[in-house]
Design a protein around this motif. Structure first.
Motif, mmCIF file in Angstrom:
data_model
loop_
_atom_site.group_PDB
_atom_site.id
_atom_site.type_symbol
_atom_site.label_atom_id
_atom_site.label_comp_id
_atom_site.label_asym_id
_atom_site.label_seq_id
_atom_site.Cartn_x
_atom_site.Cartn_y
_atom_site.Cartn_z
ATOM 1 N N LEU A 81 0.834 -1.200 0.000
ATOM 2 C CA LEU A 81 0.000 0.000 0.000
ATOM 3 C C LEU A 81 0.869 1.250 0.000
ATOM 4 O O LEU A 81 0.595 2.207 -0.731
ATOM 5 C CB LEU A 81 -0.942 0.000 1.203
ATOM 6 N N ALA A 82 1.941 1.238 0.778
ATOM 7 C CA ALA A 82 2.871 2.371 0.795
ATOM 8 C C ALA A 82 3.444 2.614 -0.591
ATOM 9 O O ALA A 82 3.547 3.756 -1.047
ATOM 10 C CB ALA A 82 3.995 2.114 1.797
ATOM 11 N N GLN A 83 3.800 1.547 -1.288
ATOM 12 C CA GLN A 83 4.346 1.682 -2.636
ATOM 13 C C GLN A 83 3.288 2.218 -3.600
ATOM 14 O O GLN A 83 3.582 3.063 -4.448
ATOM 15 C CB GLN A 83 4.877 0.345 -3.131
ATOM 16 N N LYS A 84 2.054 1.757 -3.461
ATOM 17 C CA LYS A 84 0.988 2.232 -4.341
ATOM 18 C C LYS A 84 0.746 3.724 -4.157
ATOM 19 O O LYS A 84 0.571 4.461 -5.122
ATOM 20 C CB LYS A 84 -0.291 1.442 -4.058
ATOM 21 N N ILE A 85 0.765 4.195 -2.913
ATOM 22 C CA ILE A 85 0.589 5.624 -2.642
ATOM 23 C C ILE A 85 1.754 6.412 -3.236
ATOM 24 O O ILE A 85 1.554 7.433 -3.898
ATOM 25 C CB ILE A 85 0.475 5.889 -1.132
#
Length: 60
Positions: free
Chosen positions: A6-10
């Motif tokens: 999720l951090a990477q997607k953001i």
């Protein structure tokens, strides 16, 4: 989806369309920063960038 994913997607959403090396380094830094946040914090930030809970919650 894991917290790191999720951090990477953001981070990808923030740096979408920027292909410079400086942007790559900034992307790596922001991704590491987001990885250190709680899942609640990440969900709040994801909402600010139009990443809906349905996009990632089904994978927990």
């Amino acid at each position: 989806m894991t917290k790191e994913q999720l951090a990477q997607k953001i981070a990808r959403e923030i740096y979408k369309g920027r292909g410079k090396l400086e942007s790559f380094h900034a992307f790596q830094c922001i991704r590491r920063y987001f990885s250190d946040l709680s899942m609640d914090d990440l969900e709040g930030i994801a909402g600010q960038y139009g990443i809906n809970r349905e996009d990632y919650s089904s994978n927990f």
